[in-house]
Write a protein that holds these residues in place. Structure first.
Motif, short mmCIF file in Angstrom:
data_model
loop_
_atom_site.label_atom_id
_atom_site.label_comp_id
_atom_site.label_asym_id
_atom_site.label_seq_id
_atom_site.Cartn_x
_atom_site.Cartn_y
_atom_site.Cartn_z
N ARG A 51 0.83 -1.21 0.00
CA ARG A 51 0.00 0.00 0.00
C ARG A 51 0.86 1.26 0.00
O ARG A 51 1.84 1.34 0.74
CB ARG A 51 -0.91 -0.03 1.25
CG ARG A 51 -2.12 0.88 1.17
CD ARG A 51 -3.08 0.62 2.32
NE ARG A 51 -3.63 -0.73 2.30
CZ ARG A 51 -4.58 -1.15 1.48
NH1 ARG A 51 -5.09 -0.33 0.59
NH2 ARG A 51 -5.01 -2.40 1.52
N ASN A 52 0.49 2.19 -0.84
CA ASN A 52 1.13 3.51 -0.90
C ASN A 52 2.65 3.43 -1.03
O ASN A 52 3.39 3.96 -0.21
CB ASN A 52 0.76 4.34 0.35
CG ASN A 52 -0.74 4.53 0.46
OD1 ASN A 52 -1.44 4.54 -0.55
ND2 ASN A 52 -1.25 4.65 1.68
N GLY A 64 9.80 -0.87 -1.17
CA GLY A 64 9.82 -1.24 -2.58
C GLY A 64 9.12 -0.24 -3.46
O GLY A 64 8.58 0.78 -2.98
N THR A 65 9.11 -0.54 -4.75
CA THR A 65 8.44 0.36 -5.69
C THR A 65 7.55 -0.47 -6.61
O THR A 65 7.76 -1.68 -6.79
CB THR A 65 9.47 1.12 -6.56
OG1 THR A 65 10.13 0.18 -7.41
CG2 THR A 65 10.49 1.88 -5.71
N ALA A 66 6.59 0.22 -7.20
CA ALA A 66 5.70 -0.46 -8.15
C ALA A 66 6.51 -0.96 -9.34
O ALA A 66 6.24 -2.04 -9.87
CB ALA A 66 4.62 0.50 -8.60
N LYS A 121 -1.80 8.80 -5.62
CA LYS A 121 -1.55 10.20 -5.96
C LYS A 121 -0.28 10.24 -6.80
O LYS A 121 0.30 9.18 -7.08
CB LYS A 121 -1.43 11.07 -4.71
CG LYS A 121 -0.23 10.77 -3.84
CD LYS A 121 -0.14 11.78 -2.71
CE LYS A 121 1.25 11.71 -2.08
NZ LYS A 121 1.48 12.74 -1.10
N THR A 122 0.14 11.39 -7.20
CA THR A 122 1.29 11.49 -8.09
C THR A 122 2.48 10.73 -7.52
O THR A 122 2.93 11.00 -6.40
CB THR A 122 1.68 12.97 -8.30
OG1 THR A 122 0.51 13.66 -8.73
CG2 THR A 122 2.78 13.09 -9.36
N GLY A 123 2.97 9.75 -8.26
CA GLY A 123 4.16 9.01 -7.87
C GLY A 123 3.95 7.97 -6.78
O GLY A 123 4.89 7.35 -6.32
N VAL A 124 2.70 7.77 -6.36
CA VAL A 124 2.42 6.81 -5.28
C VAL A 124 1.31 5.85 -5.75
O VAL A 124 0.30 6.29 -6.29
CB VAL A 124 1.99 7.52 -3.98
CG1 VAL A 124 1.63 6.50 -2.90
CG2 VAL A 124 3.09 8.44 -3.48
N SER A 125 1.52 4.56 -5.52
CA SER A 125 0.55 3.56 -5.95
C SER A 125 0.37 2.48 -4.89
O SER A 125 1.21 2.32 -4.01
CB SER A 125 1.00 2.88 -7.25
OG SER A 125 1.08 3.81 -8.29
#
Lengths: 137, 153
Positions: A51-52, A64-66, A121-125
């Protein structure tokens, strides 16, 4: 075997144990008869939510990152190839329980479905992935 | 009530025998002093009748290396001999000694996108009352078929 899933911490996790392959015959009387077809459990599932998390840069340590997740999904040819799960996937779980889940014999983990990416939001998933652990023939 | 069943597949063909079982996943199993590797096959068919018609079965494999090899060595499963043992297994993996043992000859195969079905037939058919009182041999009928699909006219 393809590369391990990235060593990042999920925010939530649902694990379902595998079962022995069997079929059930139910008679008209309601009595059942079961036949087992194999001596090992299969069909484990693991659903993880991240999350986020940042799209391309980590917002918190080990979050981590998407992009990492999507890159891994691509590197294992989607739902086709098998891979190992890192210990961090089970962060917070007691070692005694983790052993049962992490190392079922002869089990190969694969993506059960492509990852879902929800933009927050921008840059966050928020990324949701589901794995299935099955016996390899 | 529950039952665990293992089937041992012993195929004789060029370069064989080829031995597989379908219960002990990823392991070898010893049966009758012989070692059987694991292969994910299932056996379908096998209808018995009062007339004693010969029994036909289909052994279904995923289209994996094992099935392709069996197909190759038996020339499309036309030149093979199969002995199939069906046995029960207990919770500890011990296999019973008693159970059906059947023998078949290869009848061909069906090849699909993701499966290979090997078809087998029992070699002997029943003898009906109208069977001619003459011995069938190559001298009077020519080359005999390998299966029992004889047409009496």
């Amino acid at each position: 075997m393809a590369s391990k899933f990235p060593a990042i911490r999920p925010t939530s996790r649902t694990f379902t144990m595998g079962d022995y392959p069997s079929k059930t015959y139910t008679s008209l009387s309601g009595a059942i008869f079961k036949r087992a077809f194999g001596n090992r459990q299969t069909g484990y599932t693991l659903n993880l939510t991240f999350r986020n998390i940042g799209d391309t840069s980590e917002l918190r340590s080990l979050s981590g990152t998407a992009k990492q997740i999507i890159d891994h999904y691509n590197s294992v040819d989607g739902t086709y190839d098998k891979f190992n799960l890192p210990d961090r996937m089970f962060a917070g779980m007691d070692d005694g329980l983790e052993t049962l889940i992490q190392a079922p014999s002869n089990i190969s983990w694969r993506y059960a479905a492509p990852p879902q990416v929800e933009s927050v939001k921008t840059g966050v998933s928020t990324v949701i992935v589901s794995f299935i652990g099955e016996l390899d023939a | 009530m529950t039952i665990r069943i293992v089937q041992y597949f012993n195929l004789t063909a060029t370069g064989g025998p080829y031995r597989y079982q379908n219960y002990f996943v990823g392991d070898n199993s010893t049966f009758g002093g012989l070692t059987y590797g694991f292969a994910p096959f299932q056996v379908n068919g096998g209808v018995s009748s009062l007339n004693g018609d010969n029994l036909q079965i289909q052994v279904l494999f995923p289209a994996n290396e094992i099935a392709l090899k069996l197909l190759d060595v038996a020339e499309g499963n036309r030149k093979s001999l199969l002995t199939l043992y069906t046995r029960t297994v207990n919770k500890n993996g011990q296999v019973s000694n008693a159970g059906p043992t059947e023998q078949f000859i290869g009848l061909g195969a069906s090849i699909g996108l993701d499966t290979i079905e090997l078809r087998f037939n029992t070699a002997a058919d029943s003898v009906a009352s109208n069977f001619p009182a003459q011995r069938l041999n190559q001298q009077n009928v020519g080359i005999l078929p390998l299966d029992s699909a004889l047409s009496l006219r």
